[in-house]
Scaffold this motif. Structure first.
Motif, short mmCIF file in Angstrom:
data_model
loop_
_atom_site.label_atom_id
_atom_site.label_comp_id
_atom_site.label_asym_id
_atom_site.label_seq_id
_atom_site.Cartn_x
_atom_site.Cartn_y
_atom_site.Cartn_z
N GLY A 527 26.97 60.44 -39.72
CA GLY A 527 28.05 61.42 -39.57
C GLY A 527 29.35 60.70 -39.24
O GLY A 527 29.79 59.82 -39.95
N SER A 528 29.93 61.06 -38.07
CA SER A 528 31.19 60.40 -37.69
C SER A 528 30.93 59.31 -36.66
O SER A 528 31.86 58.74 -36.10
N LYS A 529 29.64 59.04 -36.37
CA LYS A 529 29.32 58.01 -35.37
C LYS A 529 28.89 56.73 -36.06
O LYS A 529 28.06 56.74 -36.96
N ILE A 530 29.46 55.63 -35.56
CA ILE A 530 29.06 54.31 -36.06
C ILE A 530 28.39 53.59 -34.91
O ILE A 530 28.93 53.55 -33.80
N PHE A 531 27.19 53.06 -35.14
CA PHE A 531 26.46 52.39 -34.06
C PHE A 531 26.79 50.90 -34.12
O PHE A 531 26.63 50.25 -35.15
N CYS A 532 27.26 50.39 -32.97
CA CYS A 532 27.78 49.03 -32.95
C CYS A 532 27.07 48.25 -31.85
O CYS A 532 26.97 48.71 -30.72
N LEU A 533 26.56 47.06 -32.19
CA LEU A 533 25.88 46.21 -31.22
C LEU A 533 26.86 45.10 -30.82
O LEU A 533 27.29 44.32 -31.67
N HIS A 534 27.21 45.07 -29.53
CA HIS A 534 28.13 44.03 -29.05
C HIS A 534 27.41 43.24 -27.97
O HIS A 534 27.08 43.79 -26.91
N VAL A 535 27.14 41.96 -28.20
CA VAL A 535 26.33 41.10 -27.31
C VAL A 535 24.97 41.77 -27.13
O VAL A 535 24.18 41.80 -28.05
N TYR A 536 24.70 42.38 -25.93
CA TYR A 536 23.39 43.01 -25.72
C TYR A 536 23.46 44.53 -25.77
O TYR A 536 22.45 45.20 -25.75
N SER A 537 24.68 45.11 -25.73
CA SER A 537 24.72 46.57 -25.54
C SER A 537 25.04 47.28 -26.84
O SER A 537 25.90 46.84 -27.61
N MET A 538 24.33 48.37 -27.05
CA MET A 538 24.52 49.18 -28.25
C MET A 538 25.36 50.39 -27.87
O MET A 538 25.10 51.03 -26.85
N SER A 539 26.37 50.72 -28.67
CA SER A 539 27.16 51.91 -28.35
C SER A 539 27.44 52.68 -29.62
O SER A 539 27.45 52.13 -30.72
N ALA A 540 27.63 53.99 -29.44
CA ALA A 540 27.96 54.85 -30.58
C ALA A 540 29.47 55.06 -30.55
O ALA A 540 30.00 55.58 -29.58
N VAL A 541 30.16 54.60 -31.59
CA VAL A 541 31.62 54.72 -31.63
C VAL A 541 31.95 55.94 -32.49
O VAL A 541 31.51 56.03 -33.64
N GLU A 542 32.70 56.87 -31.90
CA GLU A 542 33.13 58.06 -32.65
C GLU A 542 34.31 57.65 -33.52
O GLU A 542 35.36 57.26 -33.01
N VAL A 543 34.15 57.71 -34.83
CA VAL A 543 35.23 57.29 -35.73
C VAL A 543 35.68 58.52 -36.52
O VAL A 543 34.90 59.08 -37.28
N PRO A 544 36.94 58.96 -36.36
CA PRO A 544 37.39 60.09 -37.18
C PRO A 544 37.41 59.65 -38.64
O PRO A 544 37.85 58.54 -38.96
N GLN A 545 36.94 60.55 -39.50
CA GLN A 545 36.84 60.19 -40.91
C GLN A 545 38.12 60.58 -41.66
O GLN A 545 38.09 60.96 -42.83
N SER A 546 39.25 60.51 -40.92
CA SER A 546 40.51 61.01 -41.48
C SER A 546 40.93 60.23 -42.71
O SER A 546 41.30 60.82 -43.74
N ALA A 547 40.86 58.89 -42.63
CA ALA A 547 41.40 58.07 -43.73
C ALA A 547 40.76 58.44 -45.07
O ALA A 547 41.46 58.78 -46.02
N PRO A 548 39.40 58.44 -45.17
CA PRO A 548 38.81 58.82 -46.46
C PRO A 548 39.16 60.26 -46.86
O PRO A 548 39.35 60.55 -48.04
N MET A 549 39.25 61.16 -45.87
CA MET A 549 39.57 62.56 -46.21
C MET A 549 40.94 62.64 -46.90
O MET A 549 41.11 63.33 -47.91
N TYR A 550 41.92 61.93 -46.34
CA TYR A 550 43.26 61.96 -46.95
C TYR A 550 43.25 61.30 -48.33
O TYR A 550 43.99 61.68 -49.23
N GLN A 551 42.36 60.30 -48.49
CA GLN A 551 42.27 59.68 -49.81
C GLN A 551 41.82 60.70 -50.86
O GLN A 551 42.33 60.74 -51.98
N TYR A 552 40.88 61.56 -50.48
CA TYR A 552 40.43 62.62 -51.40
C TYR A 552 41.53 63.67 -51.60
O TYR A 552 41.74 64.18 -52.70
N LEU A 553 42.25 63.99 -50.49
CA LEU A 553 43.29 65.02 -50.58
C LEU A 553 44.40 64.59 -51.53
O LEU A 553 44.94 65.41 -52.29
N GLU A 554 44.75 63.30 -51.48
CA GLU A 554 45.83 62.81 -52.36
C GLU A 554 45.50 63.07 -53.83
O GLU A 554 46.38 63.29 -54.65
N ARG A 555 44.19 63.04 -54.13
CA ARG A 555 43.77 63.27 -55.53
C ARG A 555 43.39 64.74 -55.75
O ARG A 555 42.74 65.06 -56.74
#
Length: 1168
Positions: A527-555
């Protein structure tokens, strides 16, 4: 032999005890900085102070040398035996030095070393982290824990005794532990753990060798231990062995951990010093939003990346591999594999239970778990085992396996994606012995993922290039540089992300890549979460999907943009999508997007457009004009309306928006009808406008005063309102009244008053003053217009009463002629005063009520006169009782004993019928008993005590009364003669008893006693009455005549008895003896029980001296009362208001004290 080593706290120096010398090494390159000579025998131990300023060495030559960090010896002291171990206190920098027979505590500020004998040889020692306690390990198997003064607090005895000497101890340095934990290693080949209290933690851990050294690694998570097995091993902090750090050629005698690092140094019997760096690899597994990883080497933590829940599984053995898939979790331990399953199918359930155990030792590089199998990967070979350890399949590849991943499938038939070193990418099904080749690359595979629909494959090769292929036709769709890992979005077929060079890259379809900074390694995209492993800890980064959405809107790809937005974009992105779709006339997407941001306005617009479409309208330009109008692009909308021939719509849009100027421009000067419609609308707009001041001004210019006043009043513009009120004619009562109403509402009372005055509405003006509590203005109005007296005084009195100003309230009711109310207030006041024990006030208020009753009695006589008498009587009782109450309740009395004695008797004489509330007979009798005793009236005191025995006595008097009752019996049973003489009747000279149950009258002639209102002594006064036919005025004029004594011959008293009543009358006959008519009758003895008043004739009045007569001049309907003084020398003063009599000197003193009459509180400067 290297016996001991110690690091400087900053980790830059290593101090080693080697032979006769102390060696100092540089820890960066291992060079010897300097060998220190100073000991004459083998150096056994070294220790560095926590502040890094000095270190110490102890030797078999029985001496300790203190060295500075600059390697200079500064001090030396000795013990009686060879030195075995040293330890610096981490807080106070006190040095503990231990020998075979004792231990010493030295600190730089003290001259001598405090030494303490011990029963056994000390082998090791260590301070707690807070520096409060020192633990000593001994040869006889005892650990002795001592405080900073060397006193033993706790003694731990190991079960082996002297056969298991304690060889090494260490306190856990962790700050997270609640207790101080001591690790103890003994030569009974045991490792055990203790709390500071001496309580053992867990069981002993059996070792296979004699431990020589034990040391906590890093911050207390692990233990390093070495000894007779010629190697150093790593253990968990609970004593579970994890593995070998390094093998040596001889016994490992000492070990040390470099501070704040992962380096371990070992010192051996053959003189070698070895340094190891411990690196812990990450053991983990990920499936969608569940991430499992190894913690503390023996635990597995499963983390739900969305809900952030974590669960810890304790394995108590070294965890070697972890695999996770759907509801399965596999953990490989040294001798077995454990397979866990979730309790339920709930996606957020975190409870795991053991499903199977495979008790076999496996060697493998990678471990994968499926629903019913585990897959072991060892170099080129893949083995598939069932959970019961049966090997079902085996695949052998042509090259090394670099990457393996389960990509789902039905249970028992899952598919695996396998990448090989030679670039081959295979798909293997668990139930199929034949691998399927998907692609063949020219370089080795690093990372793989397949899209959600299994149509596309993303590969990262060893040159960090991302390649995306269409699986069906093997066509390369696109490639991107700088990738180290890749993942498809599990919810959207066209989106993937990859990480590399500190950036996160998101790619949608074949649009350009969107980049943002991110630390670490990207392992999943959901979905909008990207799972990122940094050293030993895993975190879920919430990434807004705005950039790709605007790419579709432009077309103008609205449907695809909507799909992306569903993965997670911000509210403003949703609004942009909705607006773009609406302007692109994709009403379906716009509607969904507006529903998402809950914008009802636009939803109504879309609804109305859809309705119009159903009715057959299909002019897209008109729809777009409506959209522009909604968006506030009014001029564009107007142009479109004009183009579609809908000018009227444009006109109504402008007028609804109050844009009259634009509307006039749009219409132009040509159309007079439209212009008139505009003007009407403008006037209507003014009425419902959001610019009320302009609206009000327009109404005023139109002469619509009432509407203008309403607008102005509601907005509270008082300045505008008063201007209108002042301009209005006084005949225009309705607008003026409205102005006044709003002034009152706005609390502008001055303006309201001005308006009412202009209208001449006095009633309303009075009401205004009363409501606003402007009493002075109200009173001045009442003076001019007395008809409003009740309208002012009654609310004023109520206001005073509400503000606890009852006396003023009562007077105000009185002024308003509300006598009943006035009396009611006073009765309430008296009641309150009695309840609160303010008897002085109660007396005063009763006196005031009585005077009010007398005032009312002019109209309704009998009942009010009865009330007058009763209240006068009560007033006197409460006035008197005040003194008694003060005497019994307060520690000091301001009255003389005689006065109190008289007061108590007066009160008891008057309490024969009823006792008013608040007055206590007990207090009165108690006071009387005490004063009687003082004054010698023992008989009366005895009587009082007997009376008290009949009453309920408060506990505070109990003891005093019982004591008094006993001791009074030792006194004679009679009263003092002086006191009895003080009770002589001035009319018949009879001596009266001290207490009289008939009241305050003579027992012989029934003549009432007249008392002084301060001392309550009997005054030498006799009341006399006028014969029929003599008026008060005549009597006063006769008395004022003062006939000279020589001419006057005394009239005789005559006792007339005409049956019904007895009277005493002056005879008019003259005799030679010149005698006063009163004194002539002093010897008179009266028979019968009726009181016979003294009646005087005109001649007797003439004979009286004005100085000897006191007159109570009561107002009507009461009669005046006359009193004759029998002892003219005794000066008596009467208050002209309440008519109470006082000895003159008493009265003057009281008036000086209070500035008013002590009874009725009449100020002395008030005229009679």
């Amino acid at each position: 032999n290297v016996y001991d080593l110690a690091f400087k706290p900053d980790g830059t120096q290593l101090i080693v005890a080697a032979g006769l010398r102390v060696l100092v090494f540089d820890t960066i390159d291992g060079t010897i900085q300097q060998p220190l000579k100073g000991h004459k025998d083998i150096v056994y131990c070294v220790a560095y102070a926590k502040d890094g300023k000095r270190f110490a060495s102890g030797s078999a030559d029985k001496s300790i040398i203190i060295w500075t960090s600059k390697l200079e010896g500064i001090l030396k002291y000795t013990h009686n035996d060879s030195i075995q171990c040293l330890a610096y206190n981490p807080v106070t920098h006190q040095l503990a030095s231990c020998s075979s027979g004792d231990f010493g505590l030295w600190s730089p500020e003290q001259k001598s070393v405090n030494k303490h004998k011990v029963s056994s040889k000390i082998t090791c020692c260590g301070w707690t982290n807070d520096g409060q306690y020192l633990a000593l390990g001994m040869m006889n198997g005892v650990v002795s824990i001592r405080n900073k003064n060397g006193e033993e607090k706790v003694k731990i005895e190991r079960p082996g005794g002297s056969s298991s000497p304690i060889w090494s101890i260490a306190w856990n340095p962790s700050k997270d532990e609640h207790n101080d934990i001591l690790a103890v290693a003994d030569w009974g080949q045991k490792l055990s753990f203790y709390q500071l209290s001496g309580k053992q933690i867990g069981k002993d851990r059996t070792l296979t060798y004699d431990p020589c050294c034990v040391s906590y690694f890093s911050k207390g998570e692990y233990i390093v231990m070495g000894g007779s097995d010629k190697q150093a091993s790593l253990y968990t902090k609970d004593g579970v062995r994890l593995g070998t750090i390094g093998e040596q050629n001889s016994l490992v005698w000492t070990c040390g951990v470099k501070p704040d690092s992962n380096f371990v140094v070992l010192g051996c019997q053959d003189g070698t010093i070895t340094c190891y760096q411990l690196i812990f690899s990450t053991v983990h597994g990920l499936y969608k939003d569940r991430y499992a990883y190894r913690d503390s080497m023996t635990d597995v933590i499963v983390q739900h990346l969305i809900t952030e829940q974590k669960v810890r599984i304790k394995c108590r053995e070294l965890v070697k591999k972890i695999a996770i898939y759907r509801n399965r979790l596999a953990i490989q331990l040294p001798e077995k594999i454990l397979i866990y399953e979730l309790y339920s199918d709930d996606s957020s359930d975190m409870h795991y239970r053991i499903k199977e155990k495979i008790c076999r030792k496996f060697e493998c590089n990678l471990l994968v778990v499926c629903s019913q199998h585990i897959i072991l990967c060892q170099e080129k070979r893949l083995q598939c085992l069932s959970f019961t350890s049966v090997r079902e399949k085996e695949w052998v590849m042509e090259s090394l396996i670099r990457y393996i991943k389960v990509i789902g499938g039905p249970p028992g038939r899952e598919g695996l994606l396998v990448g090989l070193k030679n670039g081959a990418i295979l798909k293997i099904f668990v139930d199929n012995p034949f691998p399927i080749t998907l692609l063949k690359l020219s370089t080795s595979v690093r990372c793989l993922d397949m899209s959600a629909s299994r149509n596309k494959l993303a590969v990262v090769d060893e040159h960090n290039t991302l390649l995306v292929y269409d699986i069906n036709n093997k066509e390369l769709l696109f490639q991107e540089p700088n990738a180290n890992s890749v993942a498809w979005n599990t919810q959207c077929e066209d989106m993937l992300c990859f990480s590399g060079n500190g950036y996160l890259n998101i790619k949608a379809s074949n649009f350009p890549v969107h980049q943002q900074k991110m630390q670490g390694f990207m392992v999943g995209y959901n979905g909008s979460k990207i799972f990122c492993l940094h050293v030993y800890s895993m975190s879920a980064v919430e990434v807004p999907q705005s950039a790709p959405m605007y790419q579709y809107l432009e077309r103008k790809m609205f449907k695809e943009a909507y799909q992306i937005a569903c993965l997670g974009v911000t509210d403003s992105d949703w609004r942009d999508l909705a607006t773009e779709a609406l302007e692109g006339l994709d009403f379906d997407t716009a509607k969904k997007a507006f529903i998402r941001i809950r914008d009802l306005r636009y939803l109504e617009l879309i609804n109305s457009i859809e309705e119009r479409k159903k009715r057959g309208e299909n002019d897209n330009e008109l729809f777009l004009a409506d959209v522009y109008a909604y968006q506030g692009k009014f001029h564009e909308a107007a142009k479109l309306y004009k183009r579609t021939g809908q000018e009227s719509r444009a006109l109504s849009m402008y007028t609804d928006l109050r844009m009259f100027e634009y509307a006039k421009e749009f219409v132009g000067a040509t159309d007079p009808k439209s212009t008139r419609i505009l003007m009407t609308k403008q006037a209507d707009w003014a009425k419902s406008s959001k610019e009320p001041r302009a609206a009000a001004e327009m109404y005023l210019s139109a002469g619509e005063h009432l509407k203008a006043i309403d607008i102005i009043g509601e907005h509270g513009w008082a300045d505008m309102l008063i201007d209108i009120a002042r301009k209005l004619d006084k005949a225009e009562r309705e607008p003026l009244a409205k102005c006044a109403f709003y002034f009152k509402k706005l609390k502008h009372h001055g303006y309201a008053s001005e308006t009412f005055s202009k209208m001449g509405d006095l009633q309303a003006l009075v009401q205004l003053h009363v409501e606003t509590r402007h009493w002075d203005e109200a009173f001045s109005l009442v003076e001019k217009h007395p008809q409003f007296k009740n309208d002012v005084y009654v609310p004023y009195a109520q206001w005073l009463a509400e503000n606890d100003r009852f006396e003023e309230a009562q007077k105000s009711f009185h002024k308003a002629g509300q006598q009943k109310e006035a009396v009611k207030v006073l009765e309430q006041l008296t009641h309150n005063a009695v309840v609160e024990n303010r008897f002085n006030d109660a007396g005063y208020y009763y006196w005031m009520v009585s005077m009010q009753c007398l005032d009312i009695a002019r109209d309704q006589t009998v009942e009010m006169l009865k009330k007058f008498d009763r209240f006068q009587h009560l007033a006197e009782l409460y006035h008197v009782y005040r003194s008694i109450q003060r005497y019994t309740d307060e520690p000091f009395s301001s009255h003389m004993p005689e006065t109190l004695f008289n007061i108590c008797r007066f009160l008891l004489n008057n309490l024969t019928k009823e006792v008013p509330p608040g007055i206590s007979k007990v207090n009165t009798l108690y006071a009387l008993a005490k004063q009687s005793r003082k004054l010698g009236a023992y008989k009366l005191a005895r009587y009082s005590y007997e009376k008290l025995q009949e009453l309920s006595i408060p506990s505070r008097f109990q003891e005093s009364i019982e004591l008094g009752s006993l001791t009074i019996r030792s006194k004679p049973f009679h009263d003092s003669e002086d006191l009895i003489e003080g009770m002589m009747c001035y009319r018949c000279s009879t001596n009266n008893p001290l207490l009289n149950n008939q009241g305050s009258v003579c027992i012989n002639c029934r003549q009432p006693f007249i008392y002084s209102a301060s001392s309550y002594e009997v005054l030498p006064l006799v009341q006399f009455y006028l014969e029929e036919g003599i008026s008060d005025e005549e009597a006063v004029s006769l008395i004022d005549l003062e006939v000279p004594h020589t001419d006057q011959r005394e009239a005789q008293w005559q006792n007339m008895d005409d049956g019904d009543h007895q009277t005493l009358r002056m005879d008019d006959g003259f005799d030679e003896i010149e005698e006063d008519p009163f004194t002539a009758k002093m010897s008179f003895e009266q028979g019968g029980s009726n009181f016979v008043p003294v009646k005087v004739s005109r001649s007797v009045l003439r004979s009286m001296s004005r100085r000897d007569v006191l007159i109570k001049r009561w107002p009507r309907p009461l009669k005046w009362e006359y009193f004759r003084s029998l002892l003219p020398d005794v000066s008596i003063t009467m208050c002209p208001t309440c008519f109470k009599m006082f000895h003159s000197e008493d009265y003057e003193l009281l008036v000086l004290q209070h500035n008013c009459c002590p009874y009725c509180r009449r100020p002395i400067d008030e005229p009679n």
